[in-house]
Design a protein around this motif. Sequence first.
Motif: not given
Length: 171
Positions: A7-10, A14-16, A38-43, A66-69
């Motif tokens: 589970l990725i938080r946040g 701006p961190t999409a 979904q698009v909420a960081g659930n892997l 890869a994304f800078g976040f």
Amino acid sequence: MPRTVALIRGVGGPTALKMPPLREVLASAGLGDVQTLQVAGNLVLDDGGRSPDEIADLVRDTVRGAFGFDLPVIVRSHAQLADTHARNPFADGSDGRWVQTVFLDAAPSAALELPAGIPEEAVLDGREVFVRYPAGIGGSKLQAGWFEKRLGVTGTARNANTVAKLIAMSA
């Protein structure tokens, strides 16, 4: 074979993160067949014999590269996620949108004390906080960040519907 859930938080605003590129970079990092919900960081992914801490670090480092976040990652096995759902005293409610689990990166040493006069109910159990929002989540003060500040740990919240879907996906 059961899979692991990260589970990725946040994730969002701006961190999409776009899910297809996220799946690609994580698979390239050695996490096997990566699925997203979904698009909420659930892997949901293959752990490749790695510990939860190793997976969390690998996902966080890969997203940063890869994304800078730099986003915290909390990992649970399928068995841990199913156990969490079974322990949730509010999970059998009629509307899973208004029941959340705040997944914590560690068991807090502080006790959970809720403000007086609020409609929400919350129970701290190990590395999870179970919350019921009878008046909805949007206007509540008891968001994941509120629990983080009071408990001194990092957390990310998912509603009961999402948790149930992640359990099914990771089976």
